[in-house]
Design a protein around this motif. Structure first.
Motif, short mmCIF file in Angstrom:
data_model
loop_
_atom_site.label_atom_id
_atom_site.label_comp_id
_atom_site.label_asym_id
_atom_site.label_seq_id
_atom_site.Cartn_x
_atom_site.Cartn_y
_atom_site.Cartn_z
N LEU A 1 0.82 -1.22 0.00
CA LEU A 1 0.00 0.00 0.00
C LEU A 1 0.85 1.26 0.00
CD1 LEU A 1 -2.84 -1.04 2.47
CD2 LEU A 1 -2.95 -0.88 -0.02
N ASN A 2 2.10 1.17 0.39
CA ASN A 2 2.99 2.33 0.42
C ASN A 2 3.83 2.48 -0.84
OD1 ASN A 2 2.22 3.49 2.90
ND2 ASN A 2 3.39 1.93 3.99
N PHE A 3 3.76 1.52 -1.77
CA PHE A 3 4.48 1.68 -3.03
C PHE A 3 3.96 2.93 -3.74
CE2 PHE A 3 5.28 -3.16 -3.52
CZ PHE A 3 6.52 -3.05 -2.91
N PRO A 4 4.85 3.73 -4.33
CA PRO A 4 4.41 4.96 -5.00
C PRO A 4 3.32 4.72 -6.05
CG PRO A 4 6.79 4.96 -4.78
CD PRO A 4 6.31 3.60 -4.33
N ALA A 5 3.45 3.64 -6.82
CA ALA A 5 2.45 3.36 -7.86
C ALA A 5 1.09 3.08 -7.24
CB ALA A 5 2.89 2.18 -8.72
N VAL A 6 1.07 2.34 -6.13
CA VAL A 6 -0.19 2.02 -5.45
C VAL A 6 -0.76 3.28 -4.81
CG1 VAL A 6 -1.26 0.65 -3.63
CG2 VAL A 6 0.46 -0.39 -5.13
N GLN A 7 0.12 4.06 -4.15
CA GLN A 7 -0.32 5.31 -3.54
C GLN A 7 -0.94 6.24 -4.58
OE1 GLN A 7 -0.15 6.91 -0.32
NE2 GLN A 7 -0.13 4.75 0.28
N SER A 8 -0.29 6.31 -5.73
CA SER A 8 -0.80 7.17 -6.82
C SER A 8 -2.18 6.71 -7.28
CB SER A 8 0.18 7.13 -7.99
OG SER A 8 -0.34 7.80 -9.10
N ARG A 9 -2.36 5.40 -7.44
CA ARG A 9 -3.66 4.87 -7.88
C ARG A 9 -4.73 5.10 -6.82
NH1 ARG A 9 -0.42 4.43 -11.38
NH2 ARG A 9 -0.44 3.08 -13.17
N MET A 10 -4.32 4.90 -5.55
CA MET A 10 -5.30 5.09 -4.47
C MET A 10 -5.72 6.57 -4.41
SD MET A 10 -3.76 2.46 -1.56
CE MET A 10 -4.14 3.55 -0.26
N GLN A 11 -4.76 7.48 -4.56
CA GLN A 11 -5.07 8.91 -4.54
C GLN A 11 -5.97 9.26 -5.73
OE1 GLN A 11 -4.32 10.83 -1.98
NE2 GLN A 11 -5.56 12.41 -2.92
N SER A 12 -5.67 8.67 -6.87
CA SER A 12 -6.49 8.91 -8.06
C SER A 12 -7.92 8.42 -7.84
CB SER A 12 -5.86 8.20 -9.26
OG SER A 12 -6.65 8.36 -10.40
N LYS A 13 -8.05 7.24 -7.23
CA LYS A 13 -9.39 6.71 -6.96
C LYS A 13 -10.14 7.61 -5.99
CE LYS A 13 -12.09 2.72 -5.51
NZ LYS A 13 -13.23 3.57 -5.43
N LYS A 14 -9.46 8.05 -4.93
CA LYS A 14 -10.10 8.96 -3.98
C LYS A 14 -10.56 10.23 -4.67
CE LYS A 14 -7.63 7.51 0.19
NZ LYS A 14 -6.63 7.92 1.20
N SER A 15 -9.70 10.76 -5.54
CA SER A 15 -10.06 11.98 -6.27
C SER A 15 -11.27 11.74 -7.17
CB SER A 15 -8.89 12.47 -7.10
OG SER A 15 -7.83 12.88 -6.28
N ASN A 16 -11.25 10.60 -7.87
CA ASN A 16 -12.38 10.27 -8.76
C ASN A 16 -13.66 10.08 -7.97
OD1 ASN A 16 -10.84 10.41 -11.07
ND2 ASN A 16 -10.41 8.22 -11.11
N ASP A 17 -13.55 9.40 -6.82
CA ASP A 17 -14.74 9.21 -5.97
C ASP A 17 -15.27 10.55 -5.48
OD1 ASP A 17 -14.47 6.50 -6.32
OD2 ASP A 17 -13.68 6.10 -4.31
N LYS A 18 -14.38 11.42 -5.06
CA LYS A 18 -14.79 12.73 -4.57
C LYS A 18 -15.42 13.55 -5.71
CE LYS A 18 -13.41 16.36 -1.51
NZ LYS A 18 -12.43 16.79 -0.53
N TYR A 19 -14.82 13.49 -6.89
CA TYR A 19 -15.36 14.19 -8.04
C TYR A 19 -16.76 13.69 -8.37
CZ TYR A 19 -15.88 15.81 -12.84
OH TYR A 19 -16.37 16.38 -13.98
N ARG A 20 -16.93 12.37 -8.37
CA ARG A 20 -18.23 11.77 -8.65
C ARG A 20 -19.26 12.21 -7.60
NH1 ARG A 20 -16.58 7.43 -10.59
NH2 ARG A 20 -15.91 6.46 -8.65
N TYR A 21 -18.85 12.20 -6.33
CA TYR A 21 -19.73 12.64 -5.25
C TYR A 21 -20.13 14.10 -5.45
CZ TYR A 21 -21.10 14.47 -0.70
OH TYR A 21 -21.77 15.11 0.29
N LEU A 22 -19.15 14.94 -5.78
CA LEU A 22 -19.45 16.36 -5.98
C LEU A 22 -20.36 16.58 -7.18
CD1 LEU A 22 -15.99 17.95 -5.15
CD2 LEU A 22 -18.08 18.03 -3.76
#
Length: 169
Positions: free
Chosen positions: A71-92
């Motif tokens: 979960l701390n690998f940069p690639a995984v962190q980047s994907r998780m952050q992207s998912k959070k951003s997409n989820d937040k965007y969808r919610y908004l």
């Protein structure tokens, strides 16, 4: 850590659309697993993902990453952050649509209220017109009978009469 290895197998198969290890015999499969002979993922996948999966499939359990490390690998962190951003965007976006609907409902209610207010104002205007007409007929009848003050402004005993119109009441 055997779960990490199993998840590595699943991730590999999801990306490559084939299992990470293939052999015609059990012994051949065991040799490939121990040797960690895994073909590279298709080129559309990042080198970072390739590295994560290779580490997950490492034959020595002690050298496999833990879930926390994955979960701390940069690639995984980047994907998780992207998912959070997409989820937040969808919610908004959903919230924005809900607010647009509420705004449309309020606009419709405002228009209905304005229409009712206009109707009430029109009824008041018509009522005032009728009262004025009744008042004028009453004064006209009084004038014909010679009632003092019927003309609005006549003096009787030195006092000035006012017309009793709805505006003066």
């Amino acid at each position: 850590k055997s779960d990490v290895w199993a998840v590595g197998c699943v991730l590999y198969e999801m990306a490559a659309l084939e299992p990470p290890f293939r052999a015609t015999t059990q012994l051949g499969l065991a040799k490939k697993i121990v040797a960690a002979e895994v073909r590279s993922l298709p080129s559309e996948f990042s080198p970072e993902l390739q590295k994560v999966i290779r580490r997950m499939l490492h034959p020595q359990q002690a050298l496999r990453p833990t879930v926390e490390e994955i979960l701390n690998f940069p690639a995984v962190q980047s994907r998780m952050q992207s998912k959070k951003s997409n989820d937040k965007y969808r919610y908004l976006k959903e919230k924005e649509e809900w607010l647009r609907q509420k705004e449309a409902e309020l606009d419709a209610r405002t228009r209905a209220l304005e229409e009712r207010e206009a109707a009430v104002a029109e009824k008041e205007r018509m009522l005032h017109k009728r009262e004025r007409s009744v008042f004028e007929r009453e004064n006209s009848a009084k004038r014909l009978k010679g009632v003092p003050g019927a003309w609005g402004g006549e003096k009787e005993n030195g006092a000035m009469y006012e017309m009793n119109t709805p505006m003066n009441i």
